[in-house]
Design an enzyme around this catalytic site. Sequence first.
Site, short mmCIF file in Angstrom:
data_model
loop_
_atom_site.label_atom_id
_atom_site.label_comp_id
_atom_site.label_asym_id
_atom_site.label_seq_id
_atom_site.Cartn_x
_atom_site.Cartn_y
_atom_site.Cartn_z
N ASN A 91 0.82 -1.20 0.00
CA ASN A 91 0.00 0.00 0.00
C ASN A 91 0.86 1.26 0.00
O ASN A 91 1.76 1.41 0.83
CB ASN A 91 -0.87 0.01 1.26
CG ASN A 91 -1.70 1.28 1.36
OD1 ASN A 91 -2.61 1.50 0.56
ND2 ASN A 91 -1.37 2.14 2.32
N GLU A 92 0.58 2.15 -0.92
CA GLU A 92 1.26 3.44 -0.99
C GLU A 92 2.77 3.28 -0.88
O GLU A 92 3.42 3.84 0.01
CB GLU A 92 0.73 4.40 0.08
CG GLU A 92 -0.74 4.71 -0.14
CD GLU A 92 -1.26 5.86 0.70
OE1 GLU A 92 -0.62 6.21 1.70
OE2 GLU A 92 -2.32 6.42 0.34
#
Length: 423
Positions: free
Chosen positions: A157-158
Site C-alpha cells: 500500500n502506498e
Amino acid sequence: MTKRFPEGFYWGASTAAHQVEGNNIHSDFWLMEHLEGSIFQEPSGDAVDHYRLYREDIALMAKLGLNSYRFSFEWSRIEPEEGQFNQEAIDHYRDVLKACQEFNIMPIVTLHHFTSPQWLIRAGGWESEETPQRFARYCEHVMQQLGDAIPYVCTINEANISIGIAKIIKRHQAQETAQVGVNTGSMERMQQYYAALGKAFGLPPQEIHSFLGARSEKGLSIIFKAHEAARETIRRVSPQTKVGITLSLYDIQSLPGGEALAAQALQEEFLQFLPYLEGDDFFGVQNYTRYVYGPDGYIPPAADAEKTQMGNEFYPQGLESVIRYAYEHVKKPIIVTENGIATANDERRIAYIDQALQGVQACAADGIPVQGYMHWSLMDNFEWQLGFSKTFGLIAVDRSTQTRTPKPSAYHYGSIAKNNALL
Ligand code: GCO
C-alpha cells in the site's frame, strides 16, 4: 441523463488490518504506540474489533449494496517470528475470505499496509536488501494457503508514501519556523522518541527503518523490489490472482510559473516508479486532495478554503485528474483503492462522494478502464499517529460497545452502488 458505470463495476470500501482489527501485538506500530513519549496520540488497542466482528461487517457492507471489499492481511499475525507461520491467523483470513464469498463481496487483499512484524525491523526493516525476499517468502506462504480465494492482490500500500511524508514534514517545519522564528519543540521531542524507540528495538535509533520512516533512495528501491519479488512469487503460486500495487497520488496543479515544479513533483511521486509497474495486472490509485505549485513552490490552500479534519483542502475533483494521468502512463486497468474524507459533517462526505464519482464516471465514459472504487473507509478507525479522532468512515463505531451505525453517506453510497449509476 443517468450517469451509469460500466457493467460489473466494483463498488467497495477499504480498511487496513492495523486500523481496524485491534491487538496486533507483534507489529512494529504496536510497539511504537506504547513507548513513553510516543508520537501516537493513543494506542490502537482493540481498534474497532474487526478481527472478531468481520463477519458482521461484511454482512453490513452487502446489506448496504456494496459488492467488493479491500482489506489487508497483517504480516505480523501470519509470521510473528521470522520463518514461523501461524496457522490460526491463516485460518482466520480464510474465514474472512469465505464470508466475502457468502455475501457476494469480491475481496481485494493488500499484503502490506504500513505495519511490519517487529522482527523485520530488528533485521534491518525497509532499508535491508534482504527485505524483498523476506516479503516474498511471506507472500508465498499466504498465497499457497489462500490464493485460490483471492482474485485481486495489492502487494504494498502506498509504496511511494515516504516521499509525500517527507514533503509534509518539510512544509510543517517551514511553517513552524516562520511562525516562531525558530524550529522549537518538535525536533527535541522526536529525538526523545527515537531514543525510546532504539531502546525498544534494541538498535541504534538511526538503524530503525519502519515503513513510514524516513527513506533513503536505496530504501525506496528496496520497497519496489519487494513489490517485484512478491509479484513473481504470486504469479508462480497463484497464477489466477491479479497483482498490482497502490500509490498515494495527488492532483498536481500549477499556477503560471509553477509548471516546472509541478512536473518535478509528478516525476518524484509517480513517474520514476513506472518501470517497476510494467509487469502488473492493474494499478491502485489513492487520492485525497490536490497540491498546487507556483513559481516559489507549494501554495497552501486559501485561508477560506474548506478543509477536512486532516487539514487537506476539500477537493474531490482531484480524483478524476489523477485517474487520467495515472492511466495515461500505466495503460492498465485502474482500481481506485482509496479516496475519502475525514469529517464530522456527513453531508460533506456525501458531497465528496458524489463529486469524486462524477469524475470516475467521466473517465469511464471516455474509455479509461476504471474497474472499481473503494471508498476510504468502511468505518471510522485508527488513523495512525492521529488516533481515533479522524472520522473517515461510512459507518460510525461506538468503541465502548463496538456498535456499528451506518451514516447517511453509507446509505447514499450504497444506493449508487445498487443502481450502478449516480443518483
Ligand atoms: C493512507 C493509508 C490509510 C489512511 C488514509 C487516510 O493513505 O495513508 O492508506 O491507511 O488511513 O489514507 O489518511
